[in-house]
Motif scaffolding. Structure first.
Motif, PDB file in Angstrom:
ATOM      1  N   GLY A   1      -7.722  -0.979   7.494  1.00 16.80           N
ATOM      2  CA  GLY A   1      -7.515  -2.629   7.501  1.00 16.80           C
ATOM      3  C   GLY A   1      -6.204  -2.920   7.809  1.00 16.80           C
ATOM      4  O   GLY A   1      -6.073  -4.106   8.380  1.00 16.80           O
TER       5      GLY A   1
ATOM      6  N   MET B   1       0.674  -1.191  -0.055  1.00 19.06           N
ATOM      7  CA  MET B   1       0.136  -0.196   0.206  1.00 19.06           C
ATOM      8  C   MET B   1       0.746   1.371   0.008  1.00 19.06           C
ATOM      9  O   MET B   1       0.527   2.298  -0.130  1.00 19.06           O
ATOM     10  CB  MET B   1      -0.968   0.113   1.226  1.00 19.06           C
TER      11      MET B   1
ATOM     12  N   CYS C   1     -10.096  -0.077   3.744  1.00 18.27           N
ATOM     13  CA  CYS C   1      -8.699  -0.096   3.553  1.00 18.27           C
ATOM     14  C   CYS C   1      -8.075   1.219   3.586  1.00 18.27           C
ATOM     15  O   CYS C   1      -8.586   2.266   2.738  1.00 18.27           O
ATOM     16  CB  CYS C   1      -8.303  -1.049   2.437  1.00 18.27           C
ATOM     17  N   VAL C   2      -6.854   1.597   4.172  1.00 16.78           N
ATOM     18  CA  VAL C   2      -6.199   2.886   3.802  1.00 16.78           C
ATOM     19  C   VAL C   2      -6.042   3.495   2.402  1.00 16.78           C
ATOM     20  O   VAL C   2      -5.807   4.394   2.084  1.00 16.78           O
ATOM     21  CB  VAL C   2      -5.014   2.798   4.692  1.00 16.78           C
TER      22      VAL C   2
ATOM     23  N   ASN D   1      -4.950  -7.882   0.863  1.00 12.98           N
ATOM     24  CA  ASN D   1      -3.611  -7.562   0.989  1.00 12.98           C
ATOM     25  C   ASN D   1      -3.015  -8.406   2.121  1.00 12.98           C
ATOM     26  O   ASN D   1      -3.637  -8.688   3.188  1.00 12.98           O
ATOM     27  CB  ASN D   1      -3.650  -5.994   1.685  1.00 12.98           C
TER      28      ASN D   1
HETATM   29 MO    MO Z   1      -5.277  -2.108   3.758  1.00 10.34          MO
END
Ligand code: MO
Ligand code: MTE
Length: 334
Positions: free
Chosen positions: A248, A1, A150-151, A93
Motif C-alpha cells: 500500500g 509503519m 498493506c506492508v 495510513n
Molecule cells: Mo501501508
C-alpha cells in the motif's frame, strides 16, 4: 509503519455498516441520476450521509458530471467481500495527518482540495501546471474493485473510481529518455498536523516512484473517488495512485507533482529504511519483511474472535503483472 506492527484492528462487528451503505448499482444509478437532474436526493443518499457523515454534494462539479457515465465494476475482486466504507475511511495510513490509524479521519478534513493543481514535468512533451479539472477533462471514470495489501500485514477490498495511469502518461507525452515516474504528495504544514509535528522520520514531501513500464501497466490506476463517491480526504483526495499488486505505501495520496525522469527516483520509505522497504515493493508471501512474515494477512474488518487471517498471494493475486518482472530476482529486488 516503520515503528510497529499495528495493534489489532479497531474495527468491531458493531461498526460494520450494513451492506446498503455501499450502494447497490441500481440504487447508485438512481442517486447519480437524481444529482444530474438536480432533484432531491433519494433516501439512499440521505442514509449515506447520516451514517457516514459524508455529504455527496461536496463533490466538485467535474466529478458530478462524469459520474452518470461511469463504467461500473470494470474490474471486480470476484466473490471477495468489499470492505465496509466505515472501515476503509477510518483505518488509514496518511502520515501527513498523524501516525495513528484514526488520525487521518480526524485530521484530513482540514486539507483544502479545491482548487487543486498538478505539476507535470521532466521528460515530457507536454509539461505544465494543470488544474485538476483540466487534467481530468479527457478521462471518463471507471470503477475498479481492488485488493489493497498493506506492508503491515492487513488488507481491504476497495471499489475505486478513476482512470488508468497509462491514459495520463499518453496525455503528457513522455520523451524517449523517460524511464521512471516520480510522484509527490502535497505539503501543507498548516493543514497537516503530521507534517507540523516534526515527525522526523519522513522527509516531506512523501515521494513514490515506478518504472515507466510498471506505470503504463493497465492495472495502475489514478483514483478520484471510491464507493461511488468522491474520495474522502483521508483516502488521498483529490487524486491518488492505486497499485493493487504492490504494498500500500506505493499508492501515494494527494498528488501534486508527476515527473518523468531518467534516473530511478528516491522514494520516501526507501530513504527511511532501505533494508525494509524497497523500490519495487511487490506483494510477495515468500519475501518476509525483516521483522515479520508476509505469508499471511488480516482481511479487515476482523475481530478478536474472527481475525480473518488469509494467505497472501504473489503480486496480491494480480498475476497479469508477472511479465513486468521476467528474469528478475524478486528477493533481491524487494
Ligand atoms: Mo501501508
Ligand atoms: N502521502 C501519503 N501517501 C500514502 C501514505 C502516507 O502516509 N502518505 N500511506 C501509504 C500506506 S502505508 C497505505 S497502506 C495506503 C493506505 O491507503 P488508504 O488509507 O486509502 O487505505 O496509503 C499509502 N499512501
Amino acid at each position: 509503519m516503520l515503528i510497529k506492527i499495528p495493534a489489532a484492528s479497531r474495527s468491531h462487528e458493531s461498526d460494520v455498516t450494513p451492506e446498503s451503505l455501499y450502494l447497490s448499482r441500481r440504487a447508485f444509478m438512481a442517486v447519480s441520476g437524481a444529482l444530474a437532474a438536480g432533484l432531491a436526493l433519494p433516501v439512499t443518499a440521505a442514509e449515506i450521509s447520516r451514517y457516514e457523515g459524508v455529504d455527496p454534494a461536496k463533490a466538485p462539479q467535474w466529478f458530478t458530471e462524469k459520474l452518470p457515465s461511469a463504467q461500473w465494476q470494470a474490474i471486480t475482486a470476484g466473490d471477495e467481500a468489499t470492505t465496509p466504507y466505515r472501515d476503509a475511511t477510518h483505518y488509514n495510513n496518511f502520515y501527513e495527518f498523524g501516525t495513528d490509524k484514526g488520525d487521518p479521519a480526524s485530521n484530513a478534513g482540514a486539507l483544502q482540495t479545491e482548487p487543486w493543481q498538478v505539476v507535470v514535468d521532466g521528460e515530457v512533451g507536454k509539461p505544465g501546471t494543470y488544474s485538476l479539472e483540466d487534467l481530468m477533462k479527457p478521462h471518463g471514470l471507471e470503477e475498479r474493485i481492488y485488493r489493497l495489501r498493506c506492508v503491515e500485514g492487513w488488507s481491504m477490498v476497495i471499489p475505486w473510481l478513476g482512470f488508468p495511469l497509462a491514459e495520463l502518461l499518453k496525455q503528457v507525452e513522455p520523451s524517449a529518455q523517460a524511464r521512471y515516474v516520480r510522484f509527490e504528495t502535497r505539503v501543507a504544514p498548516e493543514q497537516m498536523p503530521g507534517v507540523r509535528s516534526g515527525f522526523t522520520l519522513v522527509n516531506w514531501p512523501y515521494v513514490e516512484g515506478l518504472r515507466l513500464d510498471e506505470a503504463a501497466h493497465p492495472l495502475a490506476f489514478l483514483a478520484v473517488g471510491m464507493y461511488g463517491r468522491v474520495l474522502p480526504n483521508q483516502n488521498g483526495a483529490p487524486l491518488r495512485l492505486v497499485l493493487p499488486w504492490k504494498y500500500g505505501f506505493k499508492s501515494i495520496k494527494s498528488i501534486v507533482r508527476i515527473s518523468l525522469t531518467r534516473e530511478r527516483p528516491k522514494t520516501t520509505w526507501e530513504g527511511i529504511a532501505p533494508d525494509e522497504y524497497g523500490f519495487y515493493a511487490n506483494v510477495n508471501p515468500q519475501v518476509d519483511h525483516p521483522r515479520w512474515s508476509q505469508a499471511k494477512e488480516r482481511r479487515l474488518p476482523g475481530s478478536l474472535f474472527r481475525p480473518n487471517v488469509i494467505p497472501t498471494r504473489l503480486f496480491n493475486g494480480y498475476d497479469e503483472v508477472a511479465s513486468l518482472y521476467g528474469g528478475m530476482d524478486l528477493k533481491a529486488n524487494y
